[in-house]
Design a protein around this motif. Structure first.
Motif, PDB file in Angstrom:
ATOM      1  N   LYS A   1       0.783  -1.252   0.000  1.00  0.00           N
ATOM      2  CA  LYS A   1       0.000   0.000   0.000  1.00  0.00           C
ATOM      3  C   LYS A   1       0.809   1.294   0.000  1.00  0.00           C
ATOM      4  CE  LYS A   1       0.305   0.414   4.779  1.00  0.00           C
ATOM      5  NZ  LYS A   1       1.632  -0.199   4.588  1.00  0.00           N
ATOM      6  N   SER A   2       2.079   1.252   0.487  1.00  0.00           N
ATOM      7  CA  SER A   2       2.823   2.510   0.606  1.00  0.00           C
ATOM      8  C   SER A   2       3.514   2.945  -0.682  1.00  0.00           C
ATOM      9  CB  SER A   2       3.880   2.405   1.706  1.00  0.00           C
ATOM     10  OG  SER A   2       3.265   2.172   2.936  1.00  0.00           O
ATOM     11  N   VAL A   3       3.486   2.088  -1.706  1.00  0.00           N
ATOM     12  CA  VAL A   3       4.187   2.483  -2.934  1.00  0.00           C
ATOM     13  C   VAL A   3       3.227   2.897  -4.037  1.00  0.00           C
ATOM     14  CG1 VAL A   3       6.230   1.126  -2.386  1.00  0.00           C
ATOM     15  CG2 VAL A   3       4.458   0.137  -3.821  1.00  0.00           C
ATOM     16  N   THR A   4       3.749   3.658  -4.966  1.00  0.00           N
ATOM     17  CA  THR A   4       2.958   4.212  -6.053  1.00  0.00           C
ATOM     18  C   THR A   4       2.153   3.121  -6.775  1.00  0.00           C
ATOM     19  OG1 THR A   4       3.091   5.580  -8.021  1.00  0.00           O
ATOM     20  CG2 THR A   4       4.975   4.169  -7.599  1.00  0.00           C
ATOM     21  N   SER A   5       0.903   3.439  -7.182  1.00  0.00           N
ATOM     22  CA  SER A   5      -0.033   2.387  -7.602  1.00  0.00           C
ATOM     23  C   SER A   5       0.432   1.434  -8.710  1.00  0.00           C
ATOM     24  CB  SER A   5      -1.406   2.973  -7.914  1.00  0.00           C
ATOM     25  OG  SER A   5      -1.310   4.047  -8.784  1.00  0.00           O
TER      26      SER A   5
END
Lengths: 223, 125
Positions: A124-128
């Motif tokens: 969830k913390s990284v770019t989509s």
């Protein structure tokens, strides 16, 4: 026709929500959150699907790629700061990525969430785009992963600055790296509001997190 | 306005190049980020001058939030997550996000204050 009006509507809502935010400056009113809510409400009022909305929305998505490329500019303008703090940034984002994926995994297990959901929460913390790839690789659901990425992004943009202020986290390096590592592009957009230096650091933190997450995800397969 | 659009075109080209490299080499990093690193190297080496892209870049960056809206609207297909049992997954995401934000943020803050102190001491001596 629907496409053009959806595009126009998105821009109008965004402009209005920006005005509203500038007027009241209240965390819950950050434009990314209010615009999203207003658009979802209007879509359901007119019984329009997300697919129909994207007929117009896709034009903005097309600009997201070049906008990420454009982050090279603040990066270049603040190259001296970045060079000075390269090591702390490398270490903090490396362990930040591990903590982000690890805490997501542990908490999700603690709440007995279904396995596919657990595996969609991890990146969830990284770019989509990266998060969706990772989710697919480790047995999650890419579109669901994208939803959690958006939640992480909106949460960071909404409450990040307030939380930082409360805890006296006030330096550009602290704010920028925290927002970029936890809330990726949406966090970086927020960092841009706070200053160019914050934004430069945030885009570095976001890039490093994406790289580390892609490198570390094969290890997660072992869990 | 014309110059801004041309400059956005240049940035778009770099994005396409980045995506091409990504597909060619199968790197698990999005093409846009490869494009960003590529442009950064071009700026550093002086091949590309800041003024060539600054107008277009600032235009896109000042409305970065707008560009994320279509993606966040995608949440509408998953509204059931925000009610009932699904809400716990949102809670997990929020708590974990906060942990990362504070962990990375405080290390950054610590590094910066340490550096400032060092600079002050050097100047004082």
């Amino acid at each position: 026709m629907i496409g053009a009006s959806m595009l126009l509507w998105t821009i109008v809502v965004y402009m209005a929500m920006r005005k509203l935010y500038a007027r009241f400056y209240f965390p819950l009113l950050v434009p990314i959150a209010t615009s999203t809510v207003v658009i979802i409400i209007t879509l359901s009022l007119f019984h329009l699907s997300y697919e129909q909305y994207m007929d117009g929305g896709k034009w903005l998505v097309h600009l997201l790629g070049p906008a990420v490329v454009a982050l090279a500019l603040p990066l270049y303008q603040h190259r001296h700061t970045l060079k000075q703090f390269l090591w702390p940034l490398l270490c903090s984002t490396f362990f930040g990525t591990i903590i982000g994926m690890g805490s997501g995994l542990l908490l999700a297990r603690l709440f007995h969430l279904p396995e596919q959901v657990v595996r969609s929460i991890i990146p969830k913390s990284v770019t989509s785009p990266v998060a969706m790839d990772i989710a697919a690789l480790i047995g999650g659901i890419p579109t669901l992963a994208a939803v959690y990425v958006m939640v992480a992004g909106i949460f960071g943009a909404m409450f990040g600055p307030t939380i930082f202020q409360r805890l006296r986290l006030t330096t550009a390096l602290g704010i920028g790296s925290g927002l970029g590592a936890a809330s990726h592009g949406i966090g970086t957009a927020k960092a841009l509001e706070m200053g160019k230096k914050e934004a430069a650091i945030s885009s570095v933190a976001m890039t490093l997190s994406a790289i580390f997450a892609s490198l570390l995800c094969p290890l997660l397969l072992l869990l | 306005m014309g110059i801004t659009i041309i400059q956005i075109g240049v940035l778009y080209t770099l994005y396409v190049v980045g995506s091409f490299i990504q597909q060619l080499l199968h790197i698990p990093i999005p093409g846009s980020m490869i494009g960003m690193l590529f442009l950064f190297l071009l700026l550093m080496s002086g091949i590309v001058k800041e003024e060539w892209i600054s107008r277009g870049a600032n235009m896109l960056l000042s409305h970065l939030t707008l560009l994320f809206i279509p993606a966040t609207v995608g949440v509408m297909d998953y509204v059931e997550l925000f009610s009932g049992k699904g809400i716990w997954s949102i809670f997990v995401v929020i708590v974990s996000t906060m942990i990362v934000m504070l962990f990375v943020g405080f290390i950054g803050q610590w590094a910066q204050t340490r550096e400032q102190k060092r600079v002050r001491e050097v100047k004082g001596a």
